[in-house]
Scaffold this motif. Structure first.
Motif, short mmCIF file in Angstrom:
data_model
loop_
_atom_site.label_atom_id
_atom_site.label_comp_id
_atom_site.label_asym_id
_atom_site.label_seq_id
_atom_site.Cartn_x
_atom_site.Cartn_y
_atom_site.Cartn_z
N ASP A 238 45.17 4.17 18.85
CA ASP A 238 45.85 5.52 18.67
C ASP A 238 44.98 6.31 17.68
N VAL A 239 44.63 7.75 17.92
CA VAL A 239 43.71 8.34 17.22
C VAL A 239 44.46 8.98 15.83
N ALA A 240 45.94 9.24 16.05
CA ALA A 240 46.90 9.56 15.11
C ALA A 240 47.19 8.46 14.17
N THR A 241 48.07 7.39 14.70
CA THR A 241 48.47 6.37 13.92
C THR A 241 47.56 5.35 13.62
N GLY A 242 46.47 5.03 14.24
CA GLY A 242 45.60 4.07 14.05
C GLY A 242 45.98 2.69 14.73
N LEU A 243 47.21 2.58 15.35
CA LEU A 243 48.09 1.49 15.90
C LEU A 243 47.14 1.04 17.41
N ALA A 244 47.44 -0.23 17.95
CA ALA A 244 46.86 -0.41 18.94
C ALA A 244 47.91 0.04 20.08
N ARG A 245 47.54 0.65 21.20
CA ARG A 245 48.37 0.82 22.24
C ARG A 245 47.56 0.67 23.49
N SER A 246 48.47 0.81 24.69
CA SER A 246 47.83 0.90 25.99
C SER A 246 48.36 2.10 26.82
N VAL A 247 47.31 2.69 27.72
CA VAL A 247 47.54 3.64 28.53
C VAL A 247 47.12 3.51 29.83
N THR A 248 47.81 4.33 30.75
CA THR A 248 47.44 4.00 32.18
C THR A 248 46.53 5.40 32.60
N VAL A 249 45.40 5.08 32.92
CA VAL A 249 44.46 6.23 33.32
C VAL A 249 44.47 6.56 34.82
N ASP A 250 44.37 7.78 35.19
CA ASP A 250 44.11 8.12 36.34
C ASP A 250 42.72 8.12 36.78
N THR A 251 42.12 7.30 37.73
CA THR A 251 40.66 7.15 38.11
C THR A 251 40.20 8.43 38.57
N ALA A 252 41.29 9.24 39.18
CA ALA A 252 40.76 10.46 39.59
C ALA A 252 40.19 11.41 38.32
N ALA A 253 40.90 11.28 37.34
CA ALA A 253 40.39 12.13 36.40
C ALA A 253 39.07 11.44 35.67
N VAL A 254 38.96 10.18 35.58
CA VAL A 254 37.63 9.72 35.11
C VAL A 254 36.63 10.14 36.08
N ARG A 255 36.77 10.23 37.40
CA ARG A 255 35.65 10.63 38.26
C ARG A 255 35.30 12.07 37.86
N HIS A 256 36.25 13.13 37.66
CA HIS A 256 36.02 14.18 37.04
C HIS A 256 35.20 14.30 35.77
N ALA A 257 35.52 13.39 35.09
CA ALA A 257 34.92 13.43 33.55
C ALA A 257 33.49 13.13 33.63
N ILE A 258 33.03 12.28 34.56
CA ILE A 258 31.50 11.87 34.58
C ILE A 258 30.92 12.87 35.66
N GLN A 259 31.61 13.72 36.23
CA GLN A 259 30.85 14.62 37.15
C GLN A 259 29.72 15.44 36.35
N THR A 260 30.01 15.66 35.07
CA THR A 260 29.10 16.50 34.25
C THR A 260 27.68 15.85 34.09
N PRO A 261 27.47 14.61 33.62
CA PRO A 261 26.19 13.93 33.59
C PRO A 261 25.67 13.64 34.85
N LEU A 262 26.29 13.53 35.93
CA LEU A 262 25.87 13.06 37.31
C LEU A 262 25.38 14.30 37.91
N THR A 263 25.71 15.49 37.55
CA THR A 263 25.45 16.60 38.11
C THR A 263 23.86 17.00 37.85
N ALA A 264 23.54 16.69 36.54
CA ALA A 264 22.21 16.72 35.96
C ALA A 264 21.17 15.66 36.85
N VAL A 265 21.77 14.64 37.40
CA VAL A 265 20.94 13.52 38.11
C VAL A 265 20.79 14.36 39.53
#
Length: 397
Positions: A238-265
């Motif tokens: 965790d950025v604020a507390t520094g403690l370890a934690r788990s999160v559930t990530v939406d893969t659709a958001a991950v796909r959207h996040a990497i669209q910017t570098p892939l657009t250059a390709v």
């Protein structure tokens, strides 16, 4: 930067100094080194503690006096001395003794397309420091195309995309030469950085330096496409507390996040197609794109390119080692040169016209006449200037 097949056949060792991994091919022994391009150094004594996979495991886990360095960045050697020390330890004492027995050790190295003279000189000096008396430089695009089995010597268009850690190189090849090429400063590291920034801003989570790749592997199958898994659980700090934690990530958001570098390709591929002659573009519509390089294994990347370009996309059988295997095939003489006259093979060499013999000695020729240096060349660049035959050293003969 052109070197003939005959000069490559005289080489004893081929080296691919990549930003992510270093690979060494020895003639007669095959691929002997395939390790990460990482070294761990004791800053107090200057001693080399570890190299390769062991040094990579130390990343982010070392005390203050141990520094983990990468002597190769973007396919270019940035620390010549450290690169030489890393190669010595990767080769080992036994293999280095075998190479030292060669009376005139020759080496071949892969260099990125359109690399500047300083980058070429750094690659040459790195191998000269290991005992090589002569170093030949070959374009990575040509070596990778040969390694994945593309018919580069035929008069048909083939498109290859080398997906590296720091850069992506796209080229169209025909008759053994590069028709048009583009080097894009986006690679696997840029995709990793995009995922890290997404998790930091959206989930306030910091990932360990070595967990980004496992995150991408967790998106198995068509992970970056709509048919992939919907959610993925990851662990971090965790950025604020520094403690370890788990999160559930939406893969659709991950796909959207990497669209910017892939657009250059995708923009680079579009520029290549616009610069190509129409006849070659027609060939590419049938043959498609061949992907090589370690980042080509990113799940779903080939499907995204297929949907964006409308062209067939294939991944090589061993995409991560195609470049060094192609260079090794040239060293061992498994690459045949283009013969312009089909009847020339049936006639003795002395009975063939001089121009035909000259064309047969090359994989492809830009010209059938001219001085020896310009005519007998094939791929890559030479750091030496063109000199008449009489002024060249005896080893060039």
């Amino acid at each position: 930067m052109t070197v003939s097949l005959e000069q490559l056949r005289r080489c004893h060792v081929a080296v691919d100094l990549g930003a992510a991994r270093t690979r060494v091919f020895v003639k007669g022994a095959g691929l002997v080194v395939d390790e990460p391009s990482v070294a761990a150094v004791n800053t107090r004594t200057g001693a080399l503690i570890a190299v390769g996979a062991l040094a990579e495991k130390m990343t982010g886990r070392t005390p203050d006096y141990i520094r983990v360095v990468r002597p190769v960045s973007g396919g270019t050697v940035v620390d010549i001395e450290m690169a030489q020390r890393m190669l010595r330890h990767l080769l080992g004492d036994k293999l280095r003794r075998q190479l030292r027995r060669k009376p005139r050790l020759r080496a071949a190295a892969c260099t990125p397309h359109d690399s500047d003279p300083l980058a070429q000189r750094a690659a040459v000096e790195t191998l000269v420091g290991l005992g090589a008396r002569r170093v030949e430089l070959v374009d990575t695009l040509i070596a990778a195309a040969v390694g994945c089995g593309l018919p580069v010597e035929q008069p048909t268009a083939t498109m290859i995309m080398v997906c590296g850690a720091a850069t992506t190189q796209v080229a169209v090849l025909s008759l053994g030469a590069i028709v048009t090429a583009e080097r894009i400063p986006v690679g696997g590291d840029a995709i990793d950085h995009a995922v890290i920034q997404h998790l930091r801003h959206q989930h306030e989570l910091m990932l360990p330096s070595q967990s980004v790749r496992p995150l991408q592997v967790a998106l198995h199958g068509n992970g970056l496409t709509l048919q992939g898994p919907t959610f993925t659980e990851i662990h971090g700090r965790d950025v604020a507390t520094g403690l370890a934690r788990s999160v559930t990530v939406d893969t659709a958001a991950v796909r959207h996040a990497i669209q910017t570098p892939l657009t250059a390709v995708l923009d680079g591929i579009g520029k290549i197609l616009r610069d190509c002659p129409p006849d070659l573009v027609a060939d590419l519509a049938d043959r498609g794109i061949m992907m090589v390089g370690g980042s080509a294994l990113l799940p779903g990347l080939d499907q995204m390119l297929r949907e964006a370009t409308g062209m067939p996309v294939q991944i090589a059988e061993r995409p991560d080692v195609c470049a060094v295997l192609g260079l090794g095939a040239m060293l061992e003489g498994r690459v045949q040169s283009l013969v312009l006259d089909p009847l020339a093979e049936d006639r003795p060499a002395e009975d063939r016209p001089k121009e035909d013999r000259l064309a047969g000695d090359r994989l492809v020729g830009d010209r059938l006449t001219g001085d020896r240096l310009a005519g007998d060349r094939l791929v890559g660049d030479r750091l030496t200037e063109d000199r008449p035959t009489g002024d060249r050293p005896a080893e060039d003969e």
